[in-house]
Design an enzyme around this catalytic site. Structure first.
Site, PDB file in Angstrom:
ATOM      1  CB  SER A 107      -0.961   0.001   1.186  1.00 32.21           C
ATOM      2  OG  SER A 107      -1.828  -1.092   1.118  1.00 32.21           O
ATOM      3  CG  HIS A 108       0.362   3.757   3.367  1.00 28.26           C
ATOM      4  ND1 HIS A 108      -0.530   2.752   3.674  1.00 28.26           N
ATOM      5  CD2 HIS A 108       1.041   4.041   4.495  1.00 28.26           C
ATOM      6  CE1 HIS A 108      -0.417   2.466   4.954  1.00 28.26           C
ATOM      7  NE2 HIS A 108       0.544   3.227   5.483  1.00 28.26           N
ATOM      8  CE  LYS A 117      -3.312  -3.380   1.726  1.00 26.92           C
ATOM      9  NZ  LYS A 117      -4.054  -2.254   1.121  1.00 26.92           N
TER      10      LYS A 117
END
Length: 192
Positions: A107-108, A117
């Site tokens: 993700s970030h 995930k």
């Protein structure tokens, strides 16, 4: 050896590639996922698990490893043929009535990170209950006798397909302007 350094936080587990995010730990997570009741039911019924990866370094190869291990355990695996955004994977989960989804992404987090995930059958983030069950099963996983190697190609036991097509079709339908109206669409890739 325990896998106590693997902790599921906000929507998954993330770690630095080749430091803590390693093939043996990824395989341990997959073994734990395989042990949960939802996945055991998927094996019995043939419900698929969708596996994808974003465009990060080695994410595709790690997704092949995940798919290889799942398929080897009897899971009906649907694997992305290219990188996919998390919402695209979620859309495919729903479209195929899949038991779960797994995406390799951090993700970030900074580029040196990768993560796993788990997505629920509704296409969104797995619930705390699902992650708790995986974590409980992870505590029972024994380390592999040999360090697993990243596959050089997608596994033969998986259905390799475009995970972006369904999502893009639905997006086009969603933003399609009504007759007689023109719309302006703005896309913000958030620095990507």
């Amino acid at each position: 050896m325990s896998f106590s350094e693997i902790r599921f936080g906000t929507d998954g587990w993330r770690a630095i590639i080749a430091e803590t995010f390693t093939t043996d730990r990824v395989v341990a997570v997959v073994e734990a996922v395989l042990a949960i009741e939802r996945v055991q039911e998927a094996i019995r019924t043939g419900a698929p698990i969708v596996v994808g990866a974003d465009a990060r370094f080695l994410a595709d190869r790690f997704s092949w490893l995940v798919a290889e291990r799942l398929a080897g355990a009897g899971v009906n695996v649907v694997l992305g043929d290219d990188h996919v955004a998390t919402p695209g994977l979620g859309c495919e989960i729903v479209a195929r009535n899949a038991a779960l989804g797994v995406i390799l992404t951090a993700s970030h987090n900074p580029p040196e990170y990768l993560g796993i995930k788990i997505k629920g059958p509704w296409g969104g983030s797995a619930t705390t209950d699902i992650y708790d069950e995986v974590a409980q099963c992870l505590s029972q996983v024994e380390p592999a006798a040999q360090v697993p190697v990243l596959p050089a190609a997608p596994p033969a036991g998986a259905e390799v397909t475009d995970l972006n097509a369904t999502h893009l079709t639905r997006l086009v339908e969603f933003v399609k302007p009504s007759a007689g109206h023109s719309e302006t669409i703005v896309h913000d890739a958030m620095y990507g």
